[in-house]
Scaffold this motif. Structure first.
Motif: not given
Length: 119
Positions: A67-75, A77-81, A105-112
């Motif tokens: 769960e904690a890492s899922l929230f980090k992924v969500a954060d 994604l938020k940062q990448q818009g 994929r190129s829009d994701l940056g480092d989010a995933l």
């Protein structure tokens, strides 16, 4: 070949490995998140483009530790818009996964970057 819009579904690995959820329940969670993301953001031009080519739809299912890492992924994604939908299973109130809208994929940056394919 042009880059395809792809939905990314990120599942919590601990639901299987630690909490012993059955495979069918895991698949249902990802399906809920994907449909919810499409519905919530149905007016977004990227979603409209994705839905206009049903035979060309792409999805990638990834895993994250808990769960904690899922929230980090969500954060991330938020940062990448990147719009996404976090699925919270009820009545347990358990965040299980998230699904992005269809993006390049190129829009994701480092989010995933810390996610790997679900196994």
């Amino acid at each position: 070949m042009a880059e395809a819009r792809t939905m990314f579904i990120v599942m919590r690995k601990d639901l299987v490995k630690v909490l012993n959820w059955p495979l069918g329940s895991i698949v249902s969670q990802g399906s809920h998140a994907a449909v919810a993301a499409i519905h919530k953001f149905r007016e977004d031009e990227r979603v409209k483009a994705y839905l206009s080519d049903v035979d060309g739809m792409h999805k990638v299912v990834l895993e994250t530790k808990n769960e904690a890492s899922l929230f980090k992924v969500a954060d991330g994604l938020k940062q990448q818009g990147i719009p996404y939908y976090l699925w919270v299973e009820q009545p347990e109130n358990t965040p299980t996964c998230l699904a992005t809208i269809p993006v390049m994929r190129s829009d994701l940056g480092d989010a995933l970057k810390k996610c790997s394919l679900l196994r």
